[in-house]
Design a protein around this motif. Sequence first.
Motif, PDB file in Angstrom:
ATOM      1  N   ALA A   1       7.727 -12.858  34.119  1.00  0.00           N
ATOM      2  CA  ALA A   1       8.251 -12.674  32.772  1.00  0.00           C
ATOM      3  C   ALA A   1       9.469 -11.765  32.852  1.00  0.00           C
ATOM      4  CB  ALA A   1       7.199 -12.065  31.856  1.00  0.00           C
ATOM      5  N   ILE A   2      10.242 -11.774  31.781  1.00  0.00           N
ATOM      6  CA  ILE A   2      11.369 -10.857  31.646  1.00  0.00           C
ATOM      7  C   ILE A   2      10.911  -9.676  30.795  1.00  0.00           C
ATOM      8  CG2 ILE A   2      13.681 -10.534  30.733  1.00  0.00           C
ATOM      9  CD1 ILE A   2      13.596 -12.299  33.218  1.00  0.00           C
ATOM     10  N   GLN A   3      11.060  -8.472  31.329  1.00  0.00           N
ATOM     11  CA  GLN A   3      10.683  -7.277  30.586  1.00  0.00           C
ATOM     12  C   GLN A   3      11.867  -6.318  30.508  1.00  0.00           C
ATOM     13  OE1 GLN A   3       6.225  -5.949  30.502  1.00  0.00           O
ATOM     14  NE2 GLN A   3       6.947  -5.757  32.592  1.00  0.00           N
ATOM     15  N   LEU A   4      11.845  -5.501  29.443  1.00  0.00           N
ATOM     16  CA  LEU A   4      12.756  -4.366  29.405  1.00  0.00           C
ATOM     17  C   LEU A   4      11.935  -3.104  29.267  1.00  0.00           C
ATOM     18  CD1 LEU A   4      14.120  -3.848  25.902  1.00  0.00           C
ATOM     19  CD2 LEU A   4      13.634  -6.195  26.483  1.00  0.00           C
ATOM     20  N   HIS A   5      12.273  -2.113  30.061  1.00  0.00           N
ATOM     21  CA  HIS A   5      11.603  -0.816  30.057  1.00  0.00           C
ATOM     22  C   HIS A   5      12.436   0.246  29.348  1.00  0.00           C
ATOM     23  CE1 HIS A   5       8.462  -1.978  33.046  1.00  0.00           C
ATOM     24  NE2 HIS A   5       9.389  -2.884  33.359  1.00  0.00           N
ATOM     25  N   GLU A   6      13.646  -0.131  28.984  1.00  0.00           N
ATOM     26  CA  GLU A   6      14.544   0.732  28.231  1.00  0.00           C
ATOM     27  C   GLU A   6      15.487  -0.169  27.449  1.00  0.00           C
ATOM     28  OE1 GLU A   6      17.341   2.839  30.705  1.00  0.00           O
ATOM     29  OE2 GLU A   6      17.034   1.388  32.335  1.00  0.00           O
ATOM     30  N   PHE A   7      16.124   0.374  26.415  1.00  0.00           N
ATOM     31  CA  PHE A   7      17.082  -0.392  25.631  1.00  0.00           C
ATOM     32  C   PHE A   7      18.462  -0.254  26.249  1.00  0.00           C
ATOM     33  CE2 PHE A   7      13.851   0.975  22.412  1.00  0.00           C
ATOM     34  CZ  PHE A   7      13.297  -0.280  22.229  1.00  0.00           C
ATOM     35  N   GLY A   8      19.258  -1.321  26.088  1.00  0.00           N
ATOM     36  CA  GLY A   8      20.604  -1.260  26.633  1.00  0.00           C
ATOM     37  C   GLY A   8      21.217  -2.635  26.753  1.00  0.00           C
ATOM     38  N   GLY A   9      22.140  -2.773  27.713  1.00  0.00           N
ATOM     39  CA  GLY A   9      22.846  -4.022  27.934  1.00  0.00           C
ATOM     40  C   GLY A   9      22.004  -5.032  28.691  1.00  0.00           C
TER      41      GLY A   9
ATOM     42  N   ASP B   1      16.908 -11.495  19.865  1.00  0.00           N
ATOM     43  CA  ASP B   1      16.575 -11.082  21.239  1.00  0.00           C
ATOM     44  C   ASP B   1      17.550 -10.008  21.707  1.00  0.00           C
ATOM     45  OD1 ASP B   1      15.011 -13.317  20.795  1.00  0.00           O
ATOM     46  OD2 ASP B   1      15.876 -14.515  22.414  1.00  0.00           O
ATOM     47  N   ARG B   2      18.809 -10.222  21.402  1.00  0.00           N
ATOM     48  CA  ARG B   2      19.828  -9.229  21.779  1.00  0.00           C
ATOM     49  C   ARG B   2      19.650  -7.944  20.993  1.00  0.00           C
ATOM     50  NH1 ARG B   2      24.721  -7.894  19.537  1.00  0.00           N
ATOM     51  NH2 ARG B   2      24.783  -9.750  18.201  1.00  0.00           N
ATOM     52  N   TYR B   3      19.403  -8.069  19.673  1.00  0.00           N
ATOM     53  CA  TYR B   3      19.218  -6.865  18.856  1.00  0.00           C
ATOM     54  C   TYR B   3      18.061  -6.027  19.404  1.00  0.00           C
ATOM     55  CZ  TYR B   3      21.786  -9.856  15.525  1.00  0.00           C
ATOM     56  OH  TYR B   3      22.680 -10.692  14.914  1.00  0.00           O
ATOM     57  N   ALA B   4      16.963  -6.705  19.756  1.00  0.00           N
ATOM     58  CA  ALA B   4      15.803  -5.980  20.285  1.00  0.00           C
ATOM     59  C   ALA B   4      16.128  -5.329  21.622  1.00  0.00           C
ATOM     60  CB  ALA B   4      14.622  -6.927  20.428  1.00  0.00           C
ATOM     61  N   ARG B   5      16.834  -6.053  22.472  1.00  0.00           N
ATOM     62  CA  ARG B   5      17.201  -5.493  23.775  1.00  0.00           C
ATOM     63  C   ARG B   5      18.016  -4.212  23.627  1.00  0.00           C
ATOM     64  NH1 ARG B   5      21.708  -8.468  25.589  1.00  0.00           N
ATOM     65  NH2 ARG B   5      22.867  -6.540  25.102  1.00  0.00           N
ATOM     66  N   GLU B   6      18.852  -4.178  22.593  1.00  0.00           N
ATOM     67  CA  GLU B   6      19.694  -3.007  22.353  1.00  0.00           C
ATOM     68  C   GLU B   6      18.969  -1.900  21.590  1.00  0.00           C
ATOM     69  OE1 GLU B   6      22.854  -4.828  20.213  1.00  0.00           O
ATOM     70  OE2 GLU B   6      23.927  -5.490  22.013  1.00  0.00           O
ATOM     71  N   GLY B   7      17.761  -2.202  21.075  1.00  0.00           N
ATOM     72  CA  GLY B   7      17.041  -1.220  20.273  1.00  0.00           C
ATOM     73  C   GLY B   7      17.468  -1.184  18.826  1.00  0.00           C
ATOM     74  N   MET B   8      18.203  -2.220  18.381  1.00  0.00           N
ATOM     75  CA  MET B   8      18.672  -2.341  16.996  1.00  0.00           C
ATOM     76  C   MET B   8      19.378  -1.073  16.509  1.00  0.00           C
ATOM     77  SD  MET B   8      15.886  -4.686  15.016  1.00  0.00           S
ATOM     78  CE  MET B   8      15.649  -6.395  15.553  1.00  0.00           C
ATOM     79  N   PRO B   9      20.421  -0.642  17.213  1.00  0.00           N
ATOM     80  CA  PRO B   9      21.092   0.606  16.841  1.00  0.00           C
ATOM     81  C   PRO B   9      21.802   0.540  15.495  1.00  0.00           C
ATOM     82  CG  PRO B   9      22.336  -0.558  18.532  1.00  0.00           C
ATOM     83  CD  PRO B   9      21.031  -1.270  18.403  1.00  0.00           C
ATOM     84  N   ASP B  10      22.140  -0.672  15.017  1.00  0.00           N
ATOM     85  CA  ASP B  10      22.870  -0.805  13.755  1.00  0.00           C
ATOM     86  C   ASP B  10      21.959  -0.785  12.532  1.00  0.00           C
ATOM     87  OD1 ASP B  10      25.245  -0.989  15.166  1.00  0.00           O
ATOM     88  OD2 ASP B  10      25.144  -3.171  15.301  1.00  0.00           O
TER      89      ASP B  10
ATOM     90  N   ALA C   1      22.025 -13.181  32.816  1.00  0.00           N
ATOM     91  CA  ALA C   1      23.233 -14.004  32.703  1.00  0.00           C
ATOM     92  C   ALA C   1      23.311 -14.679  31.341  1.00  0.00           C
ATOM     93  CB  ALA C   1      23.268 -15.042  33.827  1.00  0.00           C
ATOM     94  N   ALA C   2      22.156 -15.075  30.796  1.00  0.00           N
ATOM     95  CA  ALA C   2      22.136 -15.680  29.469  1.00  0.00           C
ATOM     96  C   ALA C   2      22.615 -14.691  28.409  1.00  0.00           C
ATOM     97  CB  ALA C   2      20.729 -16.175  29.140  1.00  0.00           C
ATOM     98  N   HIS C   3      22.186 -13.446  28.522  1.00  0.00           N
ATOM     99  CA  HIS C   3      22.614 -12.430  27.566  1.00  0.00           C
ATOM    100  C   HIS C   3      24.073 -12.039  27.778  1.00  0.00           C
ATOM    101  CE1 HIS C   3      18.837 -10.969  25.403  1.00  0.00           C
ATOM    102  NE2 HIS C   3      18.488 -12.076  26.042  1.00  0.00           N
ATOM    103  N   GLU C   4      24.556 -12.133  28.995  1.00  0.00           N
ATOM    104  CA  GLU C   4      25.988 -11.919  29.228  1.00  0.00           C
ATOM    105  C   GLU C   4      26.801 -13.045  28.599  1.00  0.00           C
ATOM    106  OE1 GLU C   4      25.940 -11.636  33.450  1.00  0.00           O
ATOM    107  OE2 GLU C   4      25.615  -9.462  33.474  1.00  0.00           O
ATOM    108  N   ARG C   5      26.249 -14.258  28.600  1.00  0.00           N
ATOM    109  CA  ARG C   5      26.922 -15.378  27.919  1.00  0.00           C
ATOM    110  C   ARG C   5      26.985 -15.111  26.411  1.00  0.00           C
ATOM    111  NH1 ARG C   5      29.755 -17.706  25.611  1.00  0.00           N
ATOM    112  NH2 ARG C   5      29.884 -19.893  24.991  1.00  0.00           N
ATOM    113  N   ILE C   6      25.924 -14.551  25.828  1.00  0.00           N
ATOM    114  CA  ILE C   6      25.948 -14.193  24.409  1.00  0.00           C
ATOM    115  C   ILE C   6      27.114 -13.249  24.128  1.00  0.00           C
ATOM    116  CG2 ILE C   6      24.729 -12.964  22.570  1.00  0.00           C
ATOM    117  CD1 ILE C   6      22.104 -13.806  23.876  1.00  0.00           C
TER     118      ILE C   6
END
Length: 332
Positions: free
Chosen positions: A3-11, A43-52, A313-318
């Motif tokens: 699976a793909i996991q994130l342990h911290e928010f960011g790029g 998915d991107r907003y969550a990865r970033e921690g929704m800073p906005d 790479a998919a998120h870099e394409r976004i």
Amino acid sequence: MKAIQLHEFGGPEVLRHEEVPVPEPGPGEVLVRVHAVGVNPPDRYAREGMPDIPPEIRPQFHLPLIPGTDVSGVVEAVAADVNGFAVGDEVIGLLRFPTVLQSSAYAEYVTAPASDLARKLAGIDHVHAAALAMSGLTAWQFLIELGHDHPSPFQEAQHRPMALDSESTVLINGAAGGVGHLALQLAKWKGARVIAVASGAHETFLRELGADEFIDYTKERPEEVVRDVDLVLDAVGGPASRRFLRTLKRGGSLYPVYFGQFDDEENAELGVTVTAVSVRSSGAQLAELESLVDAGKIRVAIDSTFPLADARAAHERIARGHIQGKIVLTVA
């Protein structure tokens, strides 16, 4: 399973391809062996921690987090209380949205509420099925049928889709993206005249989908050249959405997919309606959308695909933008 996991928010670099336990389906759920995953803005907003998002309304995410909501796959196991699905069924779904903004879909297996699923039709492959879920339901609930009575978190006014027919003119901003290209086709299915707004690279694509008029926003501002439309679906939305008020005729409507700041008094003075939708999971509505795809009434465009392991790479394409259709992760 992987699976793909994130342990911290960011790029995109925070997305890790790791080994995690296979989940167990709870009451009312099935276990799906995932074949493809649709990639969406949340998915991107969550990865970033929704800073906005203001802290008082920001969703709470618990790390580590497996992102993703849109899946197409095969039922692997079924809870005892589930009827209507059996092991081996091919299914698609937008999972638990918006009750849970990320439902662990970036994985080889995911649990899914049976009510969020529709059977995948044989004529639609897993990549196109996964790409349909959130974007298709967003376009459907804005333009065709809301299907629930939950208001948008940004306003109390209940959304009611405008009835579209051959007398209607619809402007779609961000027409080449995931929601926009499906909304264009749904509006044409209802008989409306459609003005598509996107960058010039997408003109041929959007005219092939049925756009009657195309505006390249890099060359002219649609709010300065368009007047008297019945409906604007702003698939970009946000603070700039308010500029489209001037394009509407009295009695018209503006639907910003990402809500901005509007003045109720100004809207009333102009005689227009501004409402938004918080898209919700619906297996029944997905089945209706699938039938249109299967019948050739609408098609799902794929911008690019990436293996699950290459989610970064998919998120870099976004991040590069100018997406034409949908980005999909392939799993099996």
